[in-house]
Design a protein around this motif. Sequence first.
Motif, PDB file in Angstrom:
ATOM      1  N   GLU A  39      42.310  43.972  37.869  1.00 42.42           N
ATOM      2  CA  GLU A  39      41.368  45.089  37.956  1.00 42.42           C
ATOM      3  C   GLU A  39      39.957  44.612  37.622  1.00 42.42           C
ATOM      4  O   GLU A  39      39.763  43.870  36.649  1.00 42.42           O
ATOM      5  N   THR A  61      38.958  48.698  40.351  1.00 44.89           N
ATOM      6  CA  THR A  61      39.776  48.543  41.564  1.00 44.89           C
ATOM      7  C   THR A  61      40.498  47.209  41.522  1.00 44.89           C
ATOM      8  O   THR A  61      40.041  46.259  40.869  1.00 44.89           O
ATOM      9  N   THR A  62      41.632  47.141  42.209  1.00 47.14           N
ATOM     10  CA  THR A  62      42.399  45.897  42.277  1.00 47.14           C
ATOM     11  C   THR A  62      41.715  44.943  43.254  1.00 47.14           C
ATOM     12  O   THR A  62      41.424  45.324  44.384  1.00 47.14           O
ATOM     13  N   PRO A  84      45.931  45.021  47.200  1.00 44.51           N
ATOM     14  CA  PRO A  84      44.654  45.677  46.914  1.00 44.51           C
ATOM     15  C   PRO A  84      44.404  46.755  47.964  1.00 44.51           C
ATOM     16  O   PRO A  84      44.800  46.610  49.115  1.00 44.51           O
TER      17      PRO A  84
END
Length: 190
Positions: A39, A61-62, A84
């Motif tokens: 992350e 966010t990934t 993702p």
Amino acid sequence: MYLSGADQTLVKLLVAGPFGVGKTTLIRTLSETPPLHTEEVMTQTGAVVDDLAGVRDKTTTTVAIDFGRLTLPGDLVLYLFGTPGQKRFRPLWADIARGALGALVLADTRRLSDSFEVMDIIEEAGLRYAVAVNAFPDAPTYDTDKLREALDLHPDTPLVLCDARDRDQSVDALISLVSHVLAHTPQQGP
Ligand SMILES: Nc1nc2c(ncn2[C@@H]2O[C@H](COP(=O)(O)OP(=O)(O)OP(=O)(O)O)[C@@H](O)[C@H]2O)c(=O)[nH]1
Ligand SMILES: [Mg+2]
């Protein structure tokens, strides 16, 4: 958390879906080992490429992968690989998907069409999948027939409703995927 015994069946599964649909949350909820996450904080610089429609409160966010492990009764060990969500990371998917037997595709009823591209990629990779509609509080609810129609699902493809923060619901979603994959896996001879 080491696995004991040699009788396990090891299965690699993907957890896929568009941006912000709950993939990292689901793996965090399910993993019996400390999950691996990548992350990163989303910054102003990404504002021009990251579409925050419907996920305004998201701050991270990934950027590569999520990874976790779950053992089911019957010595079935599931290795969960989360993709993702953002489009700019699509080139990573082929590597993450290599060797996977199936995928759980998460969907959000506020942005159902965002899941189409993901289902296309999974189908093109030759993977079986189940769809889990993740219940966000302000998301409209529909009955499953309507959802199946909107998602244009094959009659065989499982559709479940689940809250990715809830362990039992997330386990049920994975069980429906695994049952679907096993039902279509040719049995090995003696
Ligand atoms: N109400 C509700 N919130 C959820 C659910 N699943 C995830 N969330 C929240 O939604 C936000 C996004 O979840 P993530 O798990 O980061 O989503 P993601 O799909 O991994 O996002 P990307 O990796 O950026 O594509 C987080 O704030 C979660 O707490 C759910 O089932 N219900
Ligand atoms: Mg994520």
